[in-house]
Write an enzyme that holds these catalytic residues in place. Sequence first.
Site: not given
Ligand code: AMP
Length: 346
Positions: A125, A208, A211
């Site tokens: 990041k 991965k 967003k």
């Molecule tokens: P964040 O949007 O980064 O706050 O992620 C929120 C949750 O979604 C966390 O538990 C992440 O590990 C999960 N997450 C985000 N992107 C993915 C992905 N591509 N595959 C699986 N889990 C994800």
Amino acid sequence: MTDAVQTPSLDNFTKRVFSGIQPSGGLTLGNYLGAVKRFVEMQNDDFETIYCVVDQHAITVWQNPEDLRFRTREIAAFFMASGLDPSKSILFNQSAVPEHAQLGWIFNCVARMGWMQRMTQFKDKAGKNAQNASLGLFGYPALMAADILVYHATHVPVGDDQKQHLELTRDIAIKFNHDYGVDFFPVTEPVIGGPAARVMSLRDGSKKMSKSDPSDLSRINMSDDADTIAKKLRKAKTDPDALPSEEVGLEGRPEARNLVAIYAALGEETVETVLRDVGGKQFSEFKPMLVERAVEKLSPISGEMNRLMQDGAEIDRVLKEGSLKARAIAEPILRKTYDIVGMLQP
Ligand code: AMP
Ligand code: TRP
């Protein structure tokens, strides 16, 4: 890291789940399959469940205040639309429970610089310009440990990318217990797994789904309508071969694996059972099946999110009620922590 130290068994703690999502924009299918769908599965009689919109984590990078308020409500709506029930789970936003930040400070003093410097998410990041990253972005995992441990949570469902942060949470609990000679904080179990622990980009099976990817075609957004979902899945990268009937046949085929995993996770199946059915099919046949299942599962969620977002006051009411329940658990744990550390509380 400090495995030799005796740590308290999880049996001594109430079985309690904590997890959080940042309101930092755009929810994807990865957030649903990797996180929220599993939050819902854990909302059963075996566990107390606490789910948080982590707004204090979000501001480790710049957030426009109006957008932040909107997105905080949007995550709350996503939680409820996905099946989290405020009468079964505690739903709230992090900044409404000041105990997180208070325990976060104590953990800033437990965690070591060397531990933080190993965090790959910070490196990703902060990028090349780490000198210009906020101090909060660097210290973020200590606050995440506080989110979890201020409830003595025993289980944390997350996607695969959070594994390293959960290991750090365990290290913080172990070091605190060791330094103060107590058996106070549980050494939390990560709950990571299932076919969609890591949902990959639709354009590149080695990345991965995120967003922040510049290409909108790389992801399914939870706000996408049926036509958009269908278009993105039809355009998803594949390879020329037919699907295998066993998992070994997916080796070296990351895009094929990802689409099968998404199909499996959406339908509560394993990759193995899916392949038993679809083995031998071409993508031209499999993709329409995937589109049908994705639209059937995701459209009701986005519809319900839109409906809930019409009534911001009701969302705020749910979050407020959740924050009161959360504080009732967190406050005595923080007080006891202060006592252990030697903070005078006259
Ligand atoms: P964040 O949007 O980064 O706050 O992620 C929120 C949750 O979604 C966390 O538990 C992440 O590990 C999960 N997450 C985000 N992107 C993915 C992905 N591509 N595959 C699986 N889990 C994800
Ligand atoms: N770091 C997590 C993410 O980026 C969000 C998060 C903050 C979290 N605190 C948490 C997840 C506590 C689980 C438990 O996705």
